[in-house]
Design a protein around this motif. Sequence first.
Motif, PDB file in Angstrom:
ATOM      1  N   GLN A 113       0.833  -1.200   0.000  1.00 26.71           N
ATOM      2  CA  GLN A 113       0.000   0.000   0.000  1.00 26.71           C
ATOM      3  C   GLN A 113       0.867   1.249   0.000  1.00 26.71           C
ATOM      4  N   HIS A 114       0.574   2.155  -0.917  1.00 25.05           N
ATOM      5  CA  HIS A 114       1.254   3.443  -0.977  1.00 25.05           C
ATOM      6  C   HIS A 114       0.213   4.552  -0.866  1.00 25.05           C
ATOM      7  N   GLY A 115       0.693   5.795  -0.909  1.00 22.07           N
ATOM      8  CA  GLY A 115      -0.194   6.953  -0.959  1.00 22.07           C
ATOM      9  C   GLY A 115       0.140   7.753  -2.200  1.00 22.07           C
ATOM     10  N   TYR A 152       3.088   4.959   4.916  1.00 14.91           N
ATOM     11  CA  TYR A 152       4.381   4.333   5.180  1.00 14.91           C
ATOM     12  C   TYR A 152       4.454   2.973   4.473  1.00 14.91           C
ATOM     13  N   CYS A 153       5.459   2.818   3.606  1.00 11.70           N
ATOM     14  CA  CYS A 153       5.523   1.604   2.787  1.00 11.70           C
ATOM     15  C   CYS A 153       6.851   0.878   2.932  1.00 11.70           C
ATOM     16  N   GLY A 154       7.723   1.352   3.819  1.00 22.75           N
ATOM     17  CA  GLY A 154       8.999   0.668   4.031  1.00 22.75           C
ATOM     18  C   GLY A 154      10.108   1.682   4.230  1.00 22.75           C
ATOM     19  N   GLY A 156      12.277   3.052   2.346  1.00 24.66           N
ATOM     20  CA  GLY A 156      12.475   4.126   1.379  1.00 24.66           C
ATOM     21  C   GLY A 156      11.278   5.053   1.229  1.00 24.66           C
ATOM     22  N   HIS A 157      10.304   4.899   2.116  1.00 22.14           N
ATOM     23  CA  HIS A 157       9.066   5.691   2.017  1.00 22.14           C
ATOM     24  C   HIS A 157       9.342   7.192   1.843  1.00 22.14           C
ATOM     25  N   ALA A 158      10.286   7.720   2.637  1.00 17.31           N
ATOM     26  CA  ALA A 158      10.531   9.168   2.653  1.00 17.31           C
ATOM     27  C   ALA A 158      11.085   9.697   1.336  1.00 17.31           C
TER      28      ALA A 158
HETATM   29 CU1  CUA Z   1       5.270   4.376  -0.957  1.00 17.44          CU
HETATM   30 CU2  CUA Z   1       5.360   5.324   1.201  1.00 17.44          CU
END
Ligand code: CUA
Length: 168
Positions: A113-115, A152-154, A156-158
Amino acid sequence: MSAPESAEKLSMHVDPTERAWIRASIVILVVFAVSVTIAGFMLGIQVPTTEQRVNPQTVQDALPWSEPGVREIVAGEQYDVYIVSKRFFYEPGTIEVPAGAEVTFYVTSTDVQHGFKIGDTNVNFMVIPGQVSTLTHTFDDPGTYDYICTEYCGLGHAVMFGSVTVTP
Ligand code: CUA
């Protein structure tokens, strides 16, 4: 004679305070209904919707997802944009559309899941593997608008972001 009469009066009795709140509740419902109607039809505020369901493992095997990017529907007026979210980038990472055009974003994920939020716009939704999220936006002002991952996806999210260049 008097006993049933008073019982009837009791059953019909609505306290003035209660009556006032019943009226207030009806007024509030009408205000909400009018507000939602104005927001949806006059201000164009949309709720992100699930456009369709896809298989995240095979979604990129075929068009349009095998070649994500900008599709010109009507030159200068209408564009579709297909974006694939992956840990930790978007495909494509940069897109270009003209100012004043109606741009519809279709976004999906092939992993987690991402945004997807575009700065200075109302475009902001979750990207869920197996679903295509969509919203339409018109960029009135030329410039650069970053889209960022808001879920938040892991690790490297930022650093997960891309940008829309809006040309005059
Ligand atoms: Cu993709 Cu946080």
